[in-house]
Scaffold this active site. Sequence first.
Site, short mmCIF file in Angstrom:
data_model
loop_
_atom_site.label_atom_id
_atom_site.label_comp_id
_atom_site.label_asym_id
_atom_site.label_seq_id
_atom_site.Cartn_x
_atom_site.Cartn_y
_atom_site.Cartn_z
CG HIS A 259 7.37 70.20 -50.02
ND1 HIS A 259 5.87 70.09 -50.88
CD2 HIS A 259 7.01 71.96 -49.29
CE1 HIS A 259 4.65 71.42 -50.73
NE2 HIS A 259 5.79 72.59 -49.74
CB CYS A 302 4.25 67.49 -50.80
SG CYS A 302 5.80 68.47 -50.10
#
Length: 427
Positions: A259, A302
């Site tokens: 992420h 992400c």
Amino acid sequence: MDLEFQRVLLKVQESLTGDEVQDLVFLCSDLLSLKDLCTVSSAGQLFSLLEKRNQLSCEDPSLLLELLRIMKQNSLIRNLTSDDYKQTNGTTYSQQISPYRQLLYERSESICEQDLQNIKFLLLKTLSRKKLEKDTPSALTLLSPDQCQNLDSNSVIENKSLNLSVTSQNTEIQQYEMKGDRRGFGLIINNYDFRACTLGNREGTDIDKERLEVVFKWLGFEVLVEQDCNRHQILQVLRNLAARDHTPADCVVCCVLSHGRVEGICGVDGEIVTFRELIETLSPNECPSLCKKPKLFFIQACRGNDNQPAAFPQTCSEDEDMLFSDAAVPRDSIPEMADYLLAMSTVPHYVSYREKGRGTWFIQSLCHSLQLLVPRGIDLLSILTQVNSDVSKKTDKSGLRKQMPQPEFTLTKRVVFPPPKSHRPLP
């Protein structure tokens, strides 16, 4: 026969120069036979051949628009779609011209006279002296069907021209040496489990990890995999990599799957490692044995806590085609040091996508393009250009979600991986 459409074709024919007609012939070399193309001397003749084979018609003018788009005839396209042929409004481009032929066309635009002479020299044993002595204004003219009547267009243009254009550029841009005892280390940081913070688990990331392992081992790298690293562990893993002796290696690769937010990559604890922190761990001060060697970072990040724009709706069905968003990175992400490449999955402030059953668009395209183009001698930045092209064409079932990768670099030479000794197809 639609007279209005024929009037449009006539207007296009009158607007193109002789060289541009040869460009059209080159771009259509996969659509028509070599025998037919050798007789073409005008755009009108080419359009007639395409119409006879039902590849161009008033009901489907998309091929015409695609050709004009590739040739950057934007004013002509606007003219046609706004004034002459209303039926073309809203036409969706169907890709009929192969990516390789587009790539060759784009490369030819930057080939100078010296490069053209180098290509002629390399073709001494392929083309007759009479043809080579002709006044050929471009590489595409040299390799167009009317100059290569006795040659197979696919083998000459698609297989050889890529290598020729690369070879010709060697006179101006040097390559990093790839002759060490080993290619180097390939580090993969694969963050899946984010239960320690508020971010969701990254379903599908293991597919990317496994594909990267296979491809970089195939390229000769010693692959190291680190799973589920928090901020401290990410930095420590990179410091450990910097502490190794890279003297016998050609380069280093670091792939981060995680992420992220605009300012950097998330550890599994939700804490950020900025992009500057990430790559400065391998700076010449921290790792002298990598000085003047390419340091290649591939970032699949992400979206973190960034909100998606309205064009990228959140609602999807829970199946293997479900898309998850992977986010952008800042424009000032690469430090002012030489020999770095930071290839990112998307442009700043936008999301990138991951499919639970197929992995991410960016990493899967990267691996496919490396496997396809490295054996042809294509340099890494050209490969990433192909990745940009591939990913930009992808979308979800709604047709609303799009993605555009972005490489940033301070490379001082071209990165060309030696073709792997084993040409066995990868799984």
